[in-house]
Design a protein around this motif. Structure first.
Motif, PDB file in Angstrom:
ATOM      1  N   UNK A  88      58.792 -41.594  -6.855  1.00 10.31           N
ATOM      2  CA  UNK A  88      58.500 -40.903  -8.124  1.00 10.31           C
ATOM      3  C   UNK A  88      58.472 -41.901  -9.280  1.00 10.31           C
ATOM      4  N   UNK A  89      59.432 -42.844  -9.276  1.00 13.72           N
ATOM      5  CA  UNK A  89      59.470 -43.862 -10.339  1.00 13.72           C
ATOM      6  C   UNK A  89      58.212 -44.716 -10.300  1.00 13.72           C
ATOM      7  N   UNK A  90      57.734 -45.049  -9.110  1.00  7.81           N
ATOM      8  CA  UNK A  90      56.515 -45.841  -8.979  1.00  7.81           C
ATOM      9  C   UNK A  90      55.316 -45.071  -9.513  1.00  7.81           C
ATOM     10  N   UNK A  91      55.283 -43.787  -9.216  1.00 11.17           N
ATOM     11  CA  UNK A  91      54.172 -42.960  -9.724  1.00 11.17           C
ATOM     12  C   UNK A  91      54.223 -42.888 -11.248  1.00 11.17           C
ATOM     13  N   UNK A  92      55.433 -42.745 -11.800  1.00 13.33           N
ATOM     14  CA  UNK A  92      55.582 -42.721 -13.265  1.00 13.33           C
ATOM     15  C   UNK A  92      55.139 -44.050 -13.869  1.00 13.33           C
ATOM     16  N   UNK A  93      55.558 -45.165 -13.219  1.00 12.58           N
ATOM     17  CA  UNK A  93      55.184 -46.491 -13.699  1.00 12.58           C
ATOM     18  C   UNK A  93      53.664 -46.660 -13.660  1.00 12.58           C
ATOM     19  N   UNK A  94      53.053 -46.228 -12.573  1.00  9.48           N
ATOM     20  CA  UNK A  94      51.593 -46.335 -12.440  1.00  9.48           C
ATOM     21  C   UNK A  94      50.898 -45.558 -13.551  1.00  9.48           C
ATOM     22  N   UNK A  95      51.451 -44.413 -13.909  1.00  9.95           N
ATOM     23  CA  UNK A  95      50.851 -43.613 -14.985  1.00  9.95           C
ATOM     24  C   UNK A  95      50.966 -44.345 -16.323  1.00  9.95           C
ATOM     25  N   UNK A  99      47.944 -45.726 -18.667  1.00  8.81           N
ATOM     26  CA  UNK A  99      47.800 -45.219 -20.039  1.00  8.81           C
ATOM     27  C   UNK A  99      47.719 -46.328 -21.088  1.00  8.81           C
ATOM     28  N   UNK A 100      48.324 -47.486 -20.796  1.00 10.63           N
ATOM     29  CA  UNK A 100      48.280 -48.589 -21.762  1.00 10.63           C
ATOM     30  C   UNK A 100      47.259 -49.653 -21.389  1.00 10.63           C
ATOM     31  N   UNK A 101      46.541 -49.435 -20.303  1.00 12.93           N
ATOM     32  CA  UNK A 101      45.432 -50.298 -19.940  1.00 12.93           C
ATOM     33  C   UNK A 101      45.806 -51.631 -19.301  1.00 12.93           C
ATOM     34  N   UNK A 102      46.966 -51.684 -18.678  1.00 11.84           N
ATOM     35  CA  UNK A 102      47.352 -52.910 -17.962  1.00 11.84           C
ATOM     36  C   UNK A 102      46.657 -52.911 -16.609  1.00 11.84           C
ATOM     37  N   UNK A 103      46.054 -54.071 -16.254  1.00 19.22           N
ATOM     38  CA  UNK A 103      45.378 -54.108 -14.958  1.00 19.22           C
ATOM     39  C   UNK A 103      46.393 -54.171 -13.812  1.00 19.22           C
TER      40      UNK A 103
END
Length: 125
Positions: A88-95, A99-103
């Protein structure tokens, strides 16, 4: 098998904690597995008893192991919850990354740096 790299900038307790956590999460250590005593593991790895004790405390705080008094420390069934929390934390991090446009490459480097820094502490529940 646990290997502690004395030349690593990562503190030995964190190396031990991370390796045990990984073995619990990938099921190398099954639920209910009895872990060596702190003194036994410290002797086997050439570490101080307090170093192993700290790793065990942090694993217990993360819900990956449970101590049953004099019977010893065991891999907890709650470890499954830890794996799910990490997903879940990984999914949150991916979101957040999206959202901030980091590749993707930079996002992975950020995680690797955090994991390698040795300053990562288990999140409180």
């Amino acid at each position: 098998m646990i290997v502690i790299d004395a030349a690593s900038p990562v503190p030995p307790f964190e190396q031990l904690r991370a390796q045990l956590a990984r073995q619990i999460q990938d099921r190398t250590l099954a639920v209910g597995t009895r872990l060596p005593t702190i003194r036994q593991l410290a002797a086997n790895l050439g570490l101080a008893v307090n170093t192993v004790g700290r790793a065990y405390r942090e694993l217990e705080e993360a819900g990956l192991i449970e101590t049953r008094g004099r019977a010893g420390s065991f891999v907890s069934a709650a470890g499954e919850d830890g794996l799910e929390r990490a997903r879940r934390a990984a999914a949150d991090y991916a979101a957040v990354v999206a959202s901030v446009g980091i590749d993707t490459g930079e996002a992975i480097r950020i995680v690797q740096a955090a994991l390698a820094s040795g300053t990562v502490t288990p999140a409180s529940s």
